[in-house]
Design a protein around this motif. Structure first.
Motif, PDB file in Angstrom:
ATOM      1  N   ASP A   1       0.816  -1.289  -0.186  1.00  0.00           N
ATOM      2  CA  ASP A   1      -0.083  -0.001  -0.094  1.00  0.00           C
ATOM      3  C   ASP A   1       0.992   1.187   0.050  1.00  0.00           C
ATOM      4  O   ASP A   1       1.352   1.572   0.951  1.00  0.00           O
ATOM      5  CB  ASP A   1      -0.746  -0.030   1.228  1.00  0.00           C
ATOM      6  CG  ASP A   1      -1.986   1.028   1.202  1.00  0.00           C
ATOM      7  OD1 ASP A   1      -1.725   2.188   0.619  1.00  0.00           O
ATOM      8  OD2 ASP A   1      -3.050   1.014   1.889  1.00  0.00           O
ATOM      9  N   LYS A   2       1.182   1.791  -1.190  1.00  0.00           N
ATOM     10  CA  LYS A   2       2.017   2.785  -1.318  1.00  0.00           C
ATOM     11  C   LYS A   2       1.712   4.225  -0.275  1.00  0.00           C
ATOM     12  O   LYS A   2       2.593   4.648   0.256  1.00  0.00           O
ATOM     13  CB  LYS A   2       1.995   3.497  -2.800  1.00  0.00           C
ATOM     14  CG  LYS A   2       3.099   4.452  -3.200  1.00  0.00           C
ATOM     15  CD  LYS A   2       3.055   4.696  -4.614  1.00  0.00           C
ATOM     16  CE  LYS A   2       4.261   5.983  -4.661  1.00  0.00           C
ATOM     17  NZ  LYS A   2       4.364   6.182  -6.139  1.00  0.00           N
ATOM     18  N   GLU A   3       0.442   4.487  -0.425  1.00  0.00           N
ATOM     19  CA  GLU A   3       0.106   5.397   0.759  1.00  0.00           C
ATOM     20  C   GLU A   3       0.472   5.304   2.054  1.00  0.00           C
ATOM     21  O   GLU A   3       1.018   6.365   2.435  1.00  0.00           O
ATOM     22  CB  GLU A   3      -1.406   5.805   0.605  1.00  0.00           C
ATOM     23  CG  GLU A   3      -2.049   6.928   1.386  1.00  0.00           C
ATOM     24  CD  GLU A   3      -3.658   7.199   1.158  1.00  0.00           C
ATOM     25  OE1 GLU A   3      -4.043   7.912   1.923  1.00  0.00           O
ATOM     26  OE2 GLU A   3      -3.985   6.290   0.319  1.00  0.00           O
ATOM     27  N   GLU A   4       0.205   4.148   2.641  1.00  0.00           N
ATOM     28  CA  GLU A   4       0.288   3.788   3.863  1.00  0.00           C
ATOM     29  C   GLU A   4       1.998   3.684   4.142  1.00  0.00           C
ATOM     30  O   GLU A   4       2.744   4.129   5.127  1.00  0.00           O
ATOM     31  CB  GLU A   4      -0.251   2.326   4.273  1.00  0.00           C
ATOM     32  CG  GLU A   4       0.055   1.921   5.826  1.00  0.00           C
ATOM     33  CD  GLU A   4      -0.616   2.903   6.636  1.00  0.00           C
ATOM     34  OE1 GLU A   4      -0.151   2.789   7.948  1.00  0.00           O
ATOM     35  OE2 GLU A   4      -1.306   3.829   6.305  1.00  0.00           O
TER      36      GLU A   4
ATOM     37  N   ARG B   1       3.244   7.032   4.271  1.00  0.00           N
ATOM     38  CA  ARG B   1       3.165   7.660   5.611  1.00  0.00           C
ATOM     39  C   ARG B   1       3.799   7.263   6.717  1.00  0.00           C
ATOM     40  O   ARG B   1       4.210   8.064   7.538  1.00  0.00           O
ATOM     41  CB  ARG B   1       1.686   7.305   6.009  1.00  0.00           C
ATOM     42  CG  ARG B   1       0.889   8.058   7.072  1.00  0.00           C
ATOM     43  CD  ARG B   1      -0.326   7.586   7.715  1.00  0.00           C
ATOM     44  NE  ARG B   1      -0.065   5.998   8.105  1.00  0.00           N
ATOM     45  CZ  ARG B   1       0.141   5.772   9.209  1.00  0.00           C
ATOM     46  NH1 ARG B   1       0.906   6.780  10.306  1.00  0.00           N
ATOM     47  NH2 ARG B   1       0.237   4.612   9.709  1.00  0.00           N
TER      48      ARG B   1
ATOM     49  N   ASP C   1       2.745  -0.186  -5.960  1.00  0.00           N
ATOM     50  CA  ASP C   1       1.338  -0.185  -5.299  1.00  0.00           C
ATOM     51  C   ASP C   1       0.441  -1.245  -5.246  1.00  0.00           C
ATOM     52  O   ASP C   1       0.060  -1.556  -6.440  1.00  0.00           O
ATOM     53  CB  ASP C   1       0.718   1.440  -5.659  1.00  0.00           C
ATOM     54  CG  ASP C   1      -0.513   1.751  -4.667  1.00  0.00           C
ATOM     55  OD1 ASP C   1      -0.468   1.208  -3.611  1.00  0.00           O
ATOM     56  OD2 ASP C   1      -1.218   2.344  -5.311  1.00  0.00           O
TER      57      ASP C   1
ATOM     58  N   LYS D   1      -2.605  -2.571  -2.795  1.00  0.00           N
ATOM     59  CA  LYS D   1      -3.146  -2.683  -1.437  1.00  0.00           C
ATOM     60  C   LYS D   1      -3.481  -4.051  -1.016  1.00  0.00           C
ATOM     61  O   LYS D   1      -3.712  -4.463   0.150  1.00  0.00           O
ATOM     62  CB  LYS D   1      -4.267  -1.630  -1.500  1.00  0.00           C
ATOM     63  CG  LYS D   1      -3.898  -0.336  -1.693  1.00  0.00           C
ATOM     64  CD  LYS D   1      -5.167   0.548  -1.650  1.00  0.00           C
ATOM     65  CE  LYS D   1      -4.658   2.158  -1.561  1.00  0.00           C
ATOM     66  NZ  LYS D   1      -3.870   2.528  -2.796  1.00  0.00           N
TER      67      LYS D   1
END
Length: 300
Positions: free
Chosen positions: A51-54, A57, A73, A75
């Motif tokens: 999960d690239k966003e996570e 972060r 990416d 998920k």
């Protein structure tokens, strides 16, 4: 040759370029910490799958700059495992590492008949420790994969461990097959297996090592203890590898040594590439050391 875990840094310097590590479900702060430190030491080049966003972060929260690192990416954890495994299978990566994924799910991907990393070898867990008051690095197997290994499985576990030690510069490691007693007892299968394994090594049916057993733990590690018991052995008091009888004994020994403050590194052997599969309870140095060990033995 490896005599202390810190020697892994000298061994890695002999390699022409950093190894590529594919991290499955990389959105895990513990995995990212170890990967970032290893990357900054020029030990590995990471490919983060998850999960690239996570991932970004977690990187931001911990002060890690992964802006130049490839992040794939995905998920869905199962698909992330498949991608990471495929990177290794197709030789686009040299090492597989577990991120935020259950061990069983990672191994399911590794053992996939068509798209996994399965070989003819048995998968087994191998760890090396810097044990206080012991004169060299000590290998222990198998504390995490094989629950109650048969004689045939113990042979495969020994072969994996010996190949790893050979890759670390120890040409003929001494293997102590552990039991509760030092003599063969027909009611204790571990002692019977130990005697058979010892004879098989003597007859060159198990290569590149010296095996003796059954040996109790104190006799395997202390020449003085072995002397008091009247044990004459090339292995007693000088073991390079301890073969434990089952996963319970191995897991207890592994965790006791961890509590002593011993430095450790651990990998899964027997696949097409080393697998870094650390526990969240392992220390930060253990995770970094495990990546370093995998990098050193990759391609063995």
């Amino acid at each position: 040759m490896l005599t202390r875990i810190s020697d892994l840094y000298q061994l890695i310097e002999k390699q022409s370029k950093p190894k590529i590590i594919a991290v499955a479900a990389a959105q895990d702060d513990h995995a990212l910490d170890a990967v970032y430190k290893a990357w900054k030491k020029n030990i590995i080049i990471p490919v983060l799958v998850g999960d690239k966003e996570e991932i970004l972060r977690l990187a931001k929260d911990n002060g890690y700059d992964f802006s130049t690192v490839e992040i794939i990416d995905e998920k869905n954890i199962k698909k992330a495992v498949e991608i990471a495994v495929d990177l290794v299978r197709t030789k686009k990566a040299d090492i597989l590492m577990k991120g935020n994924v259950q061990t069983a799910d990672l191994l399911r991907g590794v053992l996939n008949e068509e798209k996994g990393l399965k070989t003819s070898s048995l998968l087994s867990h191998f760890s090396i420790f810097d044990v206080p008051n012991y004169h060299k690095v000590l290998g222990i197997t198998d504390v995490a994969m094989n629950i109650a290994p048969s004689l045939k499985e113990k042979i495969a576990i020994i072969n994996n461990a010996v190949s790893c030690m050979n890759a670390l510069g120890i040409a003929k490691p001494k293997v102590a097959v552990l039991g509760a007693v030092e003599s063969v007892n027909d009611k204790m299968q571990a002692t019977i297996d130990a005697a058979v394994l010892s004879k098989m090594a003597q007859r060159k049916q198990i290569a590149n090592c010296i095996i003796d057993g059954p040996l109790a733990l104190d006799n395997a590690l202390s020449a003085e203890s072995a002397h008091h018991k009247g044990i004459v052995s090339d292995v007693a008091g000088d073991a390079d590898i301890l073969l434990v009888p089952d996963i319970e004994a191995g897991n207890i020994l592994y965790k006791i040594l961890g509590f002593t403050g011993s430095e450790l590194a651990a990998v899964i052997l027997g696949a097409k590439a080393p697998i870094v599969l650390t526990s969240r309870a392992d220390s930060e140095s253990a995770k970094l050391n495990s990546i370093l060990l995998a990098a050193v033995i990759s391609g063995m």
